[in-house]
Design an enzyme around this catalytic site. Structure first.
Site, PDB file in Angstrom:
ATOM      1  N   SER A  73      -1.398   8.869 -11.437  1.00 12.01           N
ATOM      2  CA  SER A  73      -0.480   9.767 -10.727  1.00 12.01           C
ATOM      3  C   SER A  73      -0.979  11.200 -10.593  1.00 12.01           C
ATOM      4  CB  SER A  73       0.884   9.778 -11.419  1.00 12.01           C
ATOM      5  OG  SER A  73       1.540   8.569 -11.159  1.00 12.01           O
ATOM      6  N   LYS A  76      -1.458  12.372  -7.155  1.00 10.88           N
ATOM      7  CA  LYS A  76      -0.304  12.773  -6.338  1.00 10.88           C
ATOM      8  C   LYS A  76      -0.272  14.280  -6.067  1.00 10.88           C
ATOM      9  CE  LYS A  76       2.093   8.708  -8.041  1.00 10.88           C
ATOM     10  NZ  LYS A  76       3.134   8.140  -8.915  1.00 10.88           N
ATOM     11  N   TYR A 200      -1.790   3.757  -1.348  1.00 11.82           N
ATOM     12  CA  TYR A 200      -1.235   4.312  -2.590  1.00 11.82           C
ATOM     13  C   TYR A 200      -1.941   3.738  -3.828  1.00 11.82           C
ATOM     14  CZ  TYR A 200       2.044   4.969  -6.446  1.00 11.82           C
ATOM     15  OH  TYR A 200       2.589   5.287  -7.663  1.00 11.82           O
TER      16      TYR A 200
END
Ligand code: GLN
Length: 318
Positions: A73, A76, A200
């Protein structure tokens, strides 16, 4: 060499990083390695790395600072930066910017809020951001853009996607598929769900070392530009805003605790990495694969707490 305030500060930083890394290597409490992505369950919880790059570009490194790990993550932060560059404030029609107070993969909150994710760092929000970057192109084009952006920021073209981690998550990412399909039903996602999820999963599977990650984060610590080259990545205002979202949302429902203990904008990943930003001072990357209950690196957070205390770097005062 003359002794200056800067050289003393640098020596203090070097010894802080060295001592914290040595202490962390010996600690028995290491948290639990993420197991819901099978490939990540294989990582040795004994690994540890800490890298700080100060405003002058001095690198203080401890532990396995050159070892690549799954940034998960932390990617991100960089997809948000890219998406803001492409869509500007249009992005905020699809994603909020409030802390979620929920786990990173929460489904129930998305239903209550009609398919608009709370912020760009929980999984649903990051999937919506990825969908914006995809912008009706082929997945490989969008993915190439994300990877090249990270290579550019780190000044290192050796950075790659770990295909085994991406495949592992693609095989098992049923909950992310649920979030994506749910958002698609509200029109928040515009591309085929498989395409968006494919991009993703692959950007989460980018592998970087702490040194590369600290390098990539420098623009956030220095008003949107890399101080070494003067190369502008984003405006000072945008850097400030990304930092604000990292502070409030970067550790999911552990964000308050992270602000309380560390006092820096930071973004964690389930690979055990954390990127933290000391505005005007340094970019910091830490890696320890074992996680706490909120899915944030257990020793990574403790190491950052020790570092900011010793250096007086908390943005809330020393
Ligand atoms: N790829 C992971 C997931 O989607 C990222 C989660 C994380 O790092 N917190 O579940």
């Amino acid at each position: 060499m003359p002794v200056t305030a800067a050289s003393l500060e640098r020596a203090a930083l070097d010894s802080a990083v060295r001592e914290i890394a040595a202490e962390m290597a010996d600690r028995p409490d290491r948290g639990t390695v993420a197991s819901y992505i099978p490939e990540l369950a294989e990582v040795d919880p004994g690994r540890f790395a800490l890298v700080v790059i100060d405003a002058d570009g001095h690198v203080a490194a401890g532990g396995d600072s050159e070892a690549p790990f799954s940034i998960q993550s932390i990617s991100k932060v960089f997809t948000l930066t890219l998406a803001l560059g492409m869509a500007g404030d249009r992005l905020w029609a699809k994603v909020g910017r409030e802390p979620s107070g929920s786990p990173f993969n929460s489904i129930v909150q998305l239903e209550n809020e009609k398919g608009i994710p709370r912020n760009p760092f929980i999984n649903a929000g990051a999937i919506a951001v990825t969908d914006l970057i995809l912008a009706r192109r082929q997945p490989r084009e969008a993915l190439g853009e994300i990877l090249r952006f990270l290579q550019f920021l780190s000044d290192d073209t050796s950075i790659v996607i770990d295909a085994a981690v991406a495949a592992s998550e693609q095989r098992t990412g049923f909950r992310n598929a649920a979030l994506a399909n749910y958002m698609r039903s509200f029109g928040v996602l515009e591309n085929p769900v498989d395409f968006t999820l494919g991009v993703y999963f692959h950007h989460c599977a980018i592998a970087m070392s702490c040194r590369q990650l600290a390098q990539a984060g420098r623009f956030l610590a220095h008003l949107g530009a890399n101080p070494a080259t003067g190369m502008r990545v984003v405006s000072p205002e945008r850097a400030r805003r990304i930092n604000a979202i990292m502070l409030t949302c970067g550790h999911y429902d552990g964000s308050g605790e992270f602000a309380y203990r560390v006092g820096l904008p930071g973004k964690s990943g389930v690979g055990g990495g954390i990127l933290a930003v000391a505005p005007g001072k340094a970019s910091v990357a830490v890696w320890s694969p074992g996680l706490d209950a909120a899915g944030n690196s257990h020793l990574g957070r403790i190491a950052l707490e020790k570092l900011t205390r010793r250096m007086g770097w908390s943005i809330f005062g020393t």
